[in-house]
Scaffold this motif. Structure first.
Motif, mmCIF file in Angstrom:
data_model
loop_
_atom_site.group_PDB
_atom_site.id
_atom_site.type_symbol
_atom_site.label_atom_id
_atom_site.label_comp_id
_atom_site.label_asym_id
_atom_site.label_seq_id
_atom_site.Cartn_x
_atom_site.Cartn_y
_atom_site.Cartn_z
ATOM 1 N N ASN A 1 -5.082 10.252 -8.995
ATOM 2 C CA ASN A 1 -4.578 11.154 -7.958
ATOM 3 C C ASN A 1 -3.548 10.424 -7.089
ATOM 4 O OD1 ASN A 1 -6.132 9.409 -6.425
ATOM 5 N ND2 ASN A 1 -7.896 10.811 -6.403
ATOM 6 N N GLU A 2 -3.015 11.142 -6.124
ATOM 7 C CA GLU A 2 -1.937 10.588 -5.295
ATOM 8 C C GLU A 2 -2.423 9.413 -4.437
ATOM 9 O OE1 GLU A 2 -0.292 13.700 -3.024
ATOM 10 O OE2 GLU A 2 0.457 14.854 -4.747
ATOM 11 N N HIS A 3 -3.665 9.483 -3.921
ATOM 12 C CA HIS A 3 -4.175 8.419 -3.071
ATOM 13 C C HIS A 3 -4.325 7.100 -3.848
ATOM 14 C CE1 HIS A 3 -6.084 6.525 0.301
ATOM 15 N NE2 HIS A 3 -7.224 6.300 -0.390
ATOM 16 N N ILE A 4 -4.849 7.199 -5.064
ATOM 17 C CA ILE A 4 -4.997 5.996 -5.892
ATOM 18 C C ILE A 4 -3.622 5.424 -6.247
ATOM 19 C CG2 ILE A 4 -5.832 5.142 -8.116
ATOM 20 C CD1 ILE A 4 -8.139 7.095 -7.901
ATOM 21 N N SER A 5 -2.659 6.347 -6.495
ATOM 22 C CA SER A 5 -1.308 5.871 -6.820
ATOM 23 C C SER A 5 -0.679 5.167 -5.623
ATOM 24 C CB SER A 5 -0.442 7.041 -7.267
ATOM 25 O OG SER A 5 -0.976 7.664 -8.417
ATOM 26 N N SER A 6 -0.929 5.713 -4.402
ATOM 27 C CA SER A 6 -0.370 5.072 -3.211
ATOM 28 C C SER A 6 -1.019 3.713 -2.945
ATOM 29 C CB SER A 6 -0.539 5.985 -1.995
ATOM 30 O OG SER A 6 -1.925 6.218 -1.735
ATOM 31 N N LEU A 7 -2.322 3.603 -3.217
ATOM 32 C CA LEU A 7 -2.994 2.312 -3.040
ATOM 33 C C LEU A 7 -2.552 1.282 -4.075
ATOM 34 C CD1 LEU A 7 -6.647 3.497 -2.256
ATOM 35 C CD2 LEU A 7 -4.954 2.624 -0.642
ATOM 36 N N ALA A 8 -2.169 1.759 -5.254
ATOM 37 C CA ALA A 8 -1.745 0.842 -6.306
ATOM 38 C C ALA A 8 -0.330 0.333 -6.109
ATOM 39 C CB ALA A 8 -1.864 1.525 -7.676
ATOM 40 N N MET A 9 0.443 0.970 -5.215
ATOM 41 C CA MET A 9 1.814 0.539 -4.987
ATOM 42 C C MET A 9 1.819 -0.789 -4.235
ATOM 43 S SD MET A 9 3.756 2.699 -6.452
ATOM 44 C CE MET A 9 5.329 2.240 -5.729
ATOM 45 N N PRO A 10 2.721 -1.718 -4.540
ATOM 46 C CA PRO A 10 2.800 -2.990 -3.813
ATOM 47 C C PRO A 10 3.289 -2.782 -2.386
ATOM 48 C CG PRO A 10 4.626 -2.806 -5.327
ATOM 49 C CD PRO A 10 3.745 -1.622 -5.608
ATOM 50 N N LYS A 11 2.972 -3.721 -1.515
ATOM 51 C CA LYS A 11 3.385 -3.630 -0.119
ATOM 52 C C LYS A 11 4.897 -3.815 -0.005
ATOM 53 C CE LYS A 11 2.201 -5.456 4.439
ATOM 54 N NZ LYS A 11 1.384 -6.455 5.181
ATOM 55 N N LYS A 12 5.539 -2.975 0.802
ATOM 56 C CA LYS A 12 6.987 -3.039 0.970
ATOM 57 C C LYS A 12 7.335 -4.021 2.085
ATOM 58 C CE LYS A 12 7.811 1.722 -0.553
ATOM 59 N NZ LYS A 12 8.395 3.047 -0.190
ATOM 60 N N ARG A 13 8.232 -4.902 1.782
ATOM 61 C CA ARG A 13 8.714 -5.878 2.761
ATOM 62 C C ARG A 13 10.236 -5.770 2.826
ATOM 63 N NH1 ARG A 13 4.495 -8.483 0.122
ATOM 64 N NH2 ARG A 13 2.860 -9.338 1.492
ATOM 65 N N SER A 14 10.723 -5.684 4.055
ATOM 66 C CA SER A 14 12.175 -5.548 4.233
ATOM 67 C C SER A 14 12.865 -6.856 3.894
ATOM 68 C CB SER A 14 12.490 -5.145 5.669
ATOM 69 O OG SER A 14 11.993 -6.124 6.561
ATOM 70 N N GLU A 15 14.023 -6.753 3.311
ATOM 71 C CA GLU A 15 14.780 -7.938 2.917
ATOM 72 C C GLU A 15 15.675 -8.454 4.032
ATOM 73 O OE1 GLU A 15 16.890 -6.955 -0.580
ATOM 74 O OE2 GLU A 15 15.095 -6.579 -1.805
ATOM 75 N N GLY A 16 15.681 -7.846 5.211
ATOM 76 C CA GLY A 16 16.498 -8.319 6.328
ATOM 77 C C GLY A 16 17.529 -7.276 6.758
ATOM 78 N N PRO A 17 18.290 -7.574 7.773
ATOM 79 C CA PRO A 17 18.274 -8.820 8.565
ATOM 80 C C PRO A 17 17.091 -8.866 9.533
ATOM 81 C CG PRO A 17 19.881 -7.314 9.473
ATOM 82 C CD PRO A 17 19.341 -6.634 8.257
ATOM 83 N N PHE A 18 16.514 -10.088 9.678
ATOM 84 C CA PHE A 18 15.389 -10.273 10.583
ATOM 85 C C PHE A 18 15.896 -10.599 11.979
ATOM 86 C CE2 PHE A 18 13.946 -11.448 6.328
ATOM 87 C CZ PHE A 18 12.881 -10.579 6.179
ATOM 88 N N ARG A 19 14.952 -10.604 12.950
ATOM 89 C CA ARG A 19 15.315 -10.871 14.331
ATOM 90 C C ARG A 19 15.614 -12.368 14.482
ATOM 91 N NH1 ARG A 19 10.892 -10.049 18.951
ATOM 92 N NH2 ARG A 19 10.204 -11.999 17.983
ATOM 93 N N ALA A 20 16.629 -12.646 15.311
ATOM 94 C CA ALA A 20 17.033 -14.035 15.535
ATOM 95 C C ALA A 20 15.958 -14.769 16.318
ATOM 96 C CB ALA A 20 18.351 -14.069 16.298
ATOM 97 N N PRO A 21 15.845 -16.092 16.159
ATOM 98 C CA PRO A 21 14.839 -16.828 16.914
ATOM 99 C C PRO A 21 15.065 -16.809 18.416
ATOM 100 C CG PRO A 21 16.301 -18.321 15.768
ATOM 101 C CD PRO A 21 16.644 -16.970 15.270
#
Length: 323
Positions: A204-224
């Motif tokens: 079902n859709e819930h199992i498919s959403s749980l099976a998806m890998p976690k999304k991580r943004s590629e940037g740009p990140f906040r400056a130090p």
């Protein structure tokens, strides 16, 4: 007896003792030197053991003279050289081989003579050869030692009627193996079998959403570093924030650890030691053993002691005891 004479006598006695001790020590030193030397062989012409012999050679210890080779033995030597008499000579089993058909012992198996083969056993031998009879009151229901190793055999002939009889339900029940317990379960296989429905199902859709890998943004990140607004810079913390920001105070009466090295005050550096401290700081001076053991004035009597008068009590004690 005056004090000077008693001291002189004591001096002479001590010198005699020292001389005696010195003689004993000299004798002990000579004995130790003698024992420290290696042992010398005391070989003389009358104790000579002959020339040096090397083992493993065929050379004799010393040559034999021709006169000794031509000499004849005495009756005593002839009697001693005679070998011991063999009392088995001439018997039937003379030189019978030992350990023949045996295990390290004298064999009991040997050839039997023809006369012994044709001989007849005596009545005593025949009675001893008979097997042991059973008791008179014994009643056997089946033959003993039949298809067995000295015990009653469980195998005996079965009658034709017993062979053609039908099986009873009780006999069939007893002949069956022992059943498993009602709650017994077989062991599960290591690999579980996946059913066909599980193979063809769709998640079902819930199992498919749980099976998806976690999304991580590629940037740009906040400056130090980021800019701080002027309003935040000019803000004032409240009293409660200041109280929470204070570090935990130390307990009352707490003292910090003393430093390993601490500075010495100028007053302590300029201080002068008192006479008592200087006296206690002086090391104890002891004379060397050479000076203590050797004293040339050890037996010198002072002039004041020579002029002294001995009391009557001392004179009484100085008188030797009469035995």
């Amino acid at each position: 007896m005056t004090t000077g004479q008693s001291k002189a006598n004591h001096c002479s006695e001590s010198k005699e003792k020292d001389g005696e001790y010195e003689r004993i020590r000299e004798k002990a030193r000579n004995r130790l030197k003698k024992l420290a030397k290696h042992k010398e062989p005391h070989v003389a012409w009358h104790t000579c053991v002959g020339p040096q012999v090397r083992w493993g050679t065929q050379e004799m210890l010393w040559p034999v003279s021709p006169r000794a080779m031509q000499g004849s033995a005495t009756p005593r030597i002839c009697a001693l050289s005679t070998p011991k008499k063999d009392f088995q000579a001439g018997t039937v089993h003379y030189n019978r081989p030992m350990y023949y058909y045996s295990s390290g012992r004298a064999s009991v198996i040997w050839s039997v003579s023809e006369g012994a083969k044709e001989g007849a056993a005596t009545e005593r031998v025949e009675s001893l050869a008979q097997p042991k009879a059973f008791h008179g009151d014994l009643h056997e229901h089946k033959p003993q030692f039949f298809y067995s190793c000295g015990r009653v055999t469980p195998i005996w002939p079965v009658s034709r009627g017993a062979m053609g009889s039908n099986e009873r339900p009780r006999t069939t029940t007893l002949a069956g193996h022992r059943p498993y317990h009602a709650d017994f379960k077989d062991e599960r296989p290591i690999q579980s079998v996946v059913s066909a429905a599980a193979r063809t199902t769709r998640p079902n859709e819930h199992i498919s959403s749980l099976a998806m890998p976690k999304k991580r943004s590629e940037g740009p990140f906040r400056a130090p570093q980021w800019p701080v607004s002027d309003q935040v810079k000019t803000s004032v913390a409240t009293g409660h924030c200041v109280e929470l920001a204070c570090s935990k105070p130390l307990a009352e009466g707490f003292q910090h650890a003393k430093e390993v090295e601490w500075p010495i005050s100028k007053g302590a550096k300029r201080a002068q030691a008192s006479g008592r401290i200087i006296e206690l700081a002086q090391p104890i001076s002891r004379a060397s053993m050479d000076h203590l053991q050797f004293n040339p004035n050890a037996f010198t009597v002072k002039e004041s002691a020579l002029k002294g008068v001995i009391p009557g009590r001392i004179e009484d004690l100085a008188v030797p005891m009469n035995r």
